[in-house]
Write an enzyme that holds these catalytic residues in place. Structure first.
Site, short mmCIF file in Angstrom:
data_model
loop_
_atom_site.label_atom_id
_atom_site.label_comp_id
_atom_site.label_asym_id
_atom_site.label_seq_id
_atom_site.Cartn_x
_atom_site.Cartn_y
_atom_site.Cartn_z
N CYS A 48 0.84 -1.20 0.00
CA CYS A 48 0.00 0.00 0.00
C CYS A 48 0.88 1.24 0.00
CB CYS A 48 -0.89 -0.02 1.24
SG CYS A 48 -2.03 1.36 1.36
N HIS A 96 -9.23 -3.79 -1.81
CA HIS A 96 -8.20 -3.09 -1.03
C HIS A 96 -8.54 -1.61 -0.91
CE1 HIS A 96 -3.86 -2.27 0.09
NE2 HIS A 96 -4.25 -1.08 -0.32
N GLU A 97 -8.90 -0.99 -2.05
CA GLU A 97 -9.21 0.44 -2.05
C GLU A 97 -10.54 0.72 -1.34
OE1 GLU A 97 -6.83 2.37 -2.72
OE2 GLU A 97 -5.60 0.85 -3.69
N HIS A 109 -10.14 1.12 2.30
CA HIS A 109 -9.71 2.46 2.72
C HIS A 109 -10.91 3.37 3.03
CE1 HIS A 109 -5.38 2.40 2.37
NE2 HIS A 109 -5.43 1.91 1.14
#
Length: 190
Positions: free
Chosen positions: A94, A136-137, A140
């Protein structure tokens, strides 16, 4: 404009991001800056909190990866995962946790409802690397980092690297934001 990337100690990375109500000139400018910042940092995905904006917005471009050259860059606004299938363990990294990699298990395919750059609603199924990068994003946007999904024993192995990032003892080829967190009544910036 290239924006500085927040590091894992920054409060904005641990908050639930706010949904967008539409795309105006300021959001268009942010999207363009996010793509530019992601490319400058040699990333394949970037969420708005990683550049200090608590918004449910992410960009990705995996066309630099073998077998994904034909995948167009994406803008994803207000994403919601409708369903998941399968499991896949894979190493992740990341831009907000520079120099650290770790194994993370995620669903191998997802059905995603989101709005595109024109704020048109889309529902699509994604698999493989595209599904992984999207998840993954999207994490966030919920205040979750890939290191939060690692096995505890694996996380302990990277603690020194995390401590170095927290202290600012890192070198990267892209600008980093000063990490700020709240402590009682005031902000603490490192």
């Amino acid at each position: 404009m290239i924006l500085p990337i927040t590091t894992y100690t920054d409060e904005v990375l641990h908050q639930t991001a706010k949904p967008l109500k539409g795309v105006d000139g300021a959001v268009e400018e942010l999207i363009d800056s996010m793509f530019e910042s992601m490319e400058n940092a040699s990333g394949i995905g970037l969420a708005a909190p990683q550049v200090g904006h608590s918004l449910r917005l992410l960009v990705l471009d995996i066309s630099c990866m073998k077998s994904y050259e034909d995948v167009a860059p994406m803008v994803v606004i207000n994403p919601h995962i409708l369903s998941v299938k399968g499991k896949n363990l894979m190493e992740e990294g990341c831009l907000s946790v520079p120099g650290v990699q770790g194994d993370v298990q995620r669903p191998s395919s997802i059905t995603l409802k989101y709005r595109d750059r024109n704020f048109l609603e889309q529902t699509e199924e994604f698999s493989g690397m595209l599904a992984r990068v999207l998840q993954h994003e999207i994490d966030h946007l919920s205040g979750t980092l890939f290191i939060d999904r690692m096995e505890k024993r694996d996380r302990r192995k990277i603690q020194k690297e995390l401590d170095d990032i927290a202290k600012g003892n890192i070198e990267v080829d892209y600008p980093l934001a000063r990490a700020c967190s709240r402590d009682g009544g005031g902000a603490i910036c490192m």
